[in-house]
Design a protein around this motif. Structure first.
Motif, PDB file in Angstrom:
ATOM      1  N   TRP A 244       0.815  -1.210   0.000  1.00  0.00           N
ATOM      2  CA  TRP A 244       0.000   0.000   0.000  1.00  0.00           C
ATOM      3  C   TRP A 244       0.850   1.261   0.000  1.00  0.00           C
ATOM      4  O   TRP A 244       1.999   1.256   0.444  1.00  0.00           O
ATOM      5  N   LEU A 245       0.241   2.374  -0.425  1.00  0.00           N
ATOM      6  CA  LEU A 245       0.900   3.674  -0.345  1.00  0.00           C
ATOM      7  C   LEU A 245       0.597   4.390   0.964  1.00  0.00           C
ATOM      8  O   LEU A 245       1.183   5.430   1.243  1.00  0.00           O
ATOM      9  N   ASP A 246      -0.312   3.853   1.761  1.00  0.00           N
ATOM     10  CA  ASP A 246      -0.611   4.373   3.089  1.00  0.00           C
ATOM     11  C   ASP A 246       0.403   3.779   4.062  1.00  0.00           C
ATOM     12  O   ASP A 246       0.490   2.556   4.217  1.00  0.00           O
ATOM     13  N   GLU A 247       1.177   4.632   4.740  1.00  0.00           N
ATOM     14  CA  GLU A 247       2.235   4.125   5.596  1.00  0.00           C
ATOM     15  C   GLU A 247       1.708   3.400   6.827  1.00  0.00           C
ATOM     16  O   GLU A 247       2.455   2.666   7.482  1.00  0.00           O
ATOM     17  N   GLU A 248       0.429   3.578   7.157  1.00  0.00           N
ATOM     18  CA  GLU A 248      -0.145   2.829   8.262  1.00  0.00           C
ATOM     19  C   GLU A 248      -0.415   1.381   7.859  1.00  0.00           C
ATOM     20  O   GLU A 248      -0.541   0.506   8.719  1.00  0.00           O
ATOM     21  N   LYS A 249      -0.515   1.123   6.560  1.00  0.00           N
ATOM     22  CA  LYS A 249      -0.785  -0.226   6.066  1.00  0.00           C
ATOM     23  C   LYS A 249       0.491  -0.900   5.563  1.00  0.00           C
ATOM     24  O   LYS A 249       0.652  -2.114   5.696  1.00  0.00           O
ATOM     25  N   THR A 250       1.373  -0.140   4.947  1.00  0.00           N
ATOM     26  CA  THR A 250       2.703  -0.618   4.535  1.00  0.00           C
ATOM     27  C   THR A 250       3.693   0.471   4.919  1.00  0.00           C
ATOM     28  O   THR A 250       3.646   1.562   4.361  1.00  0.00           O
ATOM     29  N   SER A 251       4.561   0.194   5.863  1.00  0.00           N
ATOM     30  CA  SER A 251       5.481   1.225   6.350  1.00  0.00           C
ATOM     31  C   SER A 251       6.486   1.593   5.264  1.00  0.00           C
ATOM     32  O   SER A 251       6.742   0.815   4.338  1.00  0.00           O
ATOM     33  N   PRO A 252       7.083   2.788   5.361  1.00  0.00           N
ATOM     34  CA  PRO A 252       8.127   3.163   4.393  1.00  0.00           C
ATOM     35  C   PRO A 252       9.249   2.133   4.313  1.00  0.00           C
ATOM     36  O   PRO A 252       9.749   1.838   3.230  1.00  0.00           O
ATOM     37  N   TYR A 253       9.625   1.567   5.464  1.00  0.00           N
ATOM     38  CA  TYR A 253      10.670   0.536   5.452  1.00  0.00           C
ATOM     39  C   TYR A 253      10.212  -0.702   4.675  1.00  0.00           C
ATOM     40  O   TYR A 253      10.970  -1.275   3.881  1.00  0.00           O
ATOM     41  N   GLU A 254       8.977  -1.142   4.917  1.00  0.00           N
ATOM     42  CA  GLU A 254       8.467  -2.328   4.210  1.00  0.00           C
ATOM     43  C   GLU A 254       8.371  -2.079   2.713  1.00  0.00           C
ATOM     44  O   GLU A 254       8.671  -2.970   1.904  1.00  0.00           O
ATOM     45  N   LEU A 255       7.961  -0.866   2.321  1.00  0.00           N
ATOM     46  CA  LEU A 255       7.923  -0.514   0.906  1.00  0.00           C
ATOM     47  C   LEU A 255       9.336  -0.526   0.333  1.00  0.00           C
ATOM     48  O   LEU A 255       9.574  -1.056  -0.773  1.00  0.00           O
ATOM     49  N   TYR A 256      10.277   0.031   1.073  1.00  0.00           N
ATOM     50  CA  TYR A 256      11.675   0.054   0.635  1.00  0.00           C
ATOM     51  C   TYR A 256      12.178  -1.372   0.419  1.00  0.00           C
ATOM     52  O   TYR A 256      12.789  -1.685  -0.616  1.00  0.00           O
ATOM     53  N   GLN A 257      11.918  -2.237   1.379  1.00  0.00           N
ATOM     54  CA  GLN A 257      12.418  -3.614   1.270  1.00  0.00           C
ATOM     55  C   GLN A 257      11.761  -4.373   0.120  1.00  0.00           C
ATOM     56  O   GLN A 257      12.403  -5.158  -0.568  1.00  0.00           O
ATOM     57  N   TYR A 258      10.473  -4.125  -0.080  1.00  0.00           N
ATOM     58  CA  TYR A 258       9.786  -4.770  -1.197  1.00  0.00           C
ATOM     59  C   TYR A 258      10.461  -4.401  -2.515  1.00  0.00           C
ATOM     60  O   TYR A 258      10.708  -5.254  -3.374  1.00  0.00           O
ATOM     61  N   LEU A 259      10.778  -3.134  -2.675  1.00  0.00           N
ATOM     62  CA  LEU A 259      11.406  -2.660  -3.911  1.00  0.00           C
ATOM     63  C   LEU A 259      12.878  -3.058  -3.968  1.00  0.00           C
ATOM     64  O   LEU A 259      13.405  -3.355  -5.056  1.00  0.00           O
ATOM     65  N   ARG A 260      13.533  -3.087  -2.817  1.00  0.00           N
ATOM     66  CA  ARG A 260      14.946  -3.501  -2.776  1.00  0.00           C
ATOM     67  C   ARG A 260      15.099  -4.952  -3.224  1.00  0.00           C
ATOM     68  O   ARG A 260      16.146  -5.346  -3.748  1.00  0.00           O
ATOM     69  N   ASN A 261      14.055  -5.736  -3.067  1.00  0.00           N
ATOM     70  CA  ASN A 261      14.098  -7.145  -3.448  1.00  0.00           C
ATOM     71  C   ASN A 261      13.609  -7.390  -4.869  1.00  0.00           C
ATOM     72  O   ASN A 261      13.288  -8.527  -5.239  1.00  0.00           O
TER      73      ASN A 261
END
Length: 413
Positions: A244-261
């Motif tokens: 998600w783009l809502d940081e309460e549902k997917t944190s910035p770190y989790e988004l970063y890691q998803y893209l880093r992978n």
């Protein structure tokens, strides 16, 4: 958002960066975009309370178009969401209440403020609930339905693929309503272009044809490629569900890691589609296909998190990632969950905790991961699936690691 435009015409940029799938009257549209500031729109059905990373390609297209002086119109599907688009679906979408849809549409509205400039009429937003919810059925069918040939409609993939499994008239009407949106926006805003994913081609053509038949005016449609990964799956799905783009549902770190992978094969494509980095820089970043491609992945993750959540949170996510993977340190920005001690006293097993946190989907999956050596607690590999989290383990935070890339802090209270 300021970035260096690489072409004189946004049409050429959309082609060069890999967005364009199809366009009606391609040469005429290219000429129009070169000489006029065009009002264009993309529709978003409000099926959830947040946009996902899968929507980001559409957001990037709107941002690029606006940078070239064109006027984005975000159409919230408060009306069409009540039906559901059958395109690309094998079953009927769950029918949602008006209150839920209104809430979701409001959340979308708030999120779009981050990406588009709505000042001084540079962009606008509409909700098709305003003209669809109180529509007169007989009048609508006389003015709109008369222009649609059922024989031609059922040849479209959106319908053809569903006929054998079952397609309700409720869903069959979706194309008429989306087409009507184009007519309404053309009359209200002078909108001349509808854009969307490649699965929307039939609906977009329907709208352009309806405007032509009603007003004798030439309008245009453009689709861009769906955001898919090298394995054929739509981007935006993870083991834990949507990203998600809502940081309460997917944190910035989790988004970063998803893209880093990101898969090595996707890095160049995603840098072109989802960032504003210059083409020359992308070529330089992705010219290596060995371990040096990891730097390009870090740049990809940083740039997208910066666009979505801001530079400060992008830096925090990057620093957290490096602390965890390069130095083995714990970082305060690590994803964390507060768990009641009473829950653990009633369910002391580690398997229950892993499932409760969503690290695994079930106790069975948790057991298999432990047996395969895939779970660590406080940097120690867990070998016994029956391990209980009790006693001294409840007196301090736990750091749970799944594989090499998933870290989660448990805070007992």
């Amino acid at each position: 958002m300021i970035y260096k435009k690489e072409h004189d015409n946004v049409f050429d940029e959309l082609v060069a960066r890999g967005y364009l799938d199809q366009a009606t009257h391609e040469e005429d549209l290219k000429e129009l975009l070169a000489k006029e500031k065009v009002s264009f729109y993309i529709g978003f059905d409000a099926t959830a309370d947040s946009l996902t990373i899968g929507h980001f390609i559409q957001i990037m297209v709107m941002m690029r178009m606006q940078a070239y002086g064109h006027k984005p119109l975000v159409l919230l599907g408060g009306g069409t969401t009540m039906i559901g688009d059958p395109s690309g679906r094998s079953d009927m979408r769950m029918v949602m209440t008006k209150e839920r849809i209104d809430h979701n549409a409001d959340r979308f509205y708030q999120q779009f403020q981050r990406f588009l400039d709505f000042s001084d009429g540079k962009a606008s937003m509409e909700n098709n609930a305003d003209w669809l919810l109180n529509i007169n059925f007989l009048q609508f069918m006389r003015e709109v339905g008369v222009h649609f040939n059922v024989g031609e409609m059922i040849k479209k993939d959106a319908y053809k693929n569903r006929l054998e499994r079952g397609l309700s008239f409720f869903e069959f009407s979706y194309m008429l309503l989306q087409s009507y949106d184009f007519l309404v926006l053309n009359e209200k805003h002078g909108t001349k272009l509808q854009m969307g994913g490649s699965d929307q081609w039939a609906n977009i053509i329907g709208g352009a044809d309806l405007v032509k038949k009603h007003k004798g005016e030439q309008v245009y449609g453009m689709t861009f490629k769906l955001l898919t990964r090298a394995d054929g799956q739509k981007m935006g799905k993870s083991m834990g569900g949507a990203v998600w783009l809502d940081e309460e549902k997917t944190s910035p770190y989790e988004l970063y890691q998803y893209l880093r992978n990101t898969d090595d094969r996707d890095v160049k494509k995603f840098l072109n589609l989802l960032t504003f980095l210059p083409s020359e820089e992308i070529e330089e970043l992705t010219k290596y296909q060995d371990e040096r491609i990891n730097h390009a992945k870090e740049v990809l993750a940083y740039e997208i998190v910066k666009l979505v959540h801001g530079e400060e949170k992008a830096k925090e996510a990057q620093e957290t990632s490096k602390a965890l993977f390069s130095k083995g340190q714990v970082d305060e920005n690590m994803p964390s969950t507060e768990v009641e001690k009473s829950f653990m006293e009633e369910n002391p097993g580690l398997l229950n905790l892993l499932s409760h946190l969503g690290i695994t989907k079930s106790n069975g999956e948790a057991r298999r991961l432990i047996q395969q050596g895939g779970i660590k607690v406080n940097d120690k590999k867990v070998e016994d699936p029956s391990l209980e989290i009790s006693g001294n383990l409840l007196e301090k935070d736990l750091i749970i690691q799944k594989g090499k890339k998933v870290f989660h802090r448990v805070i007992f209270k």
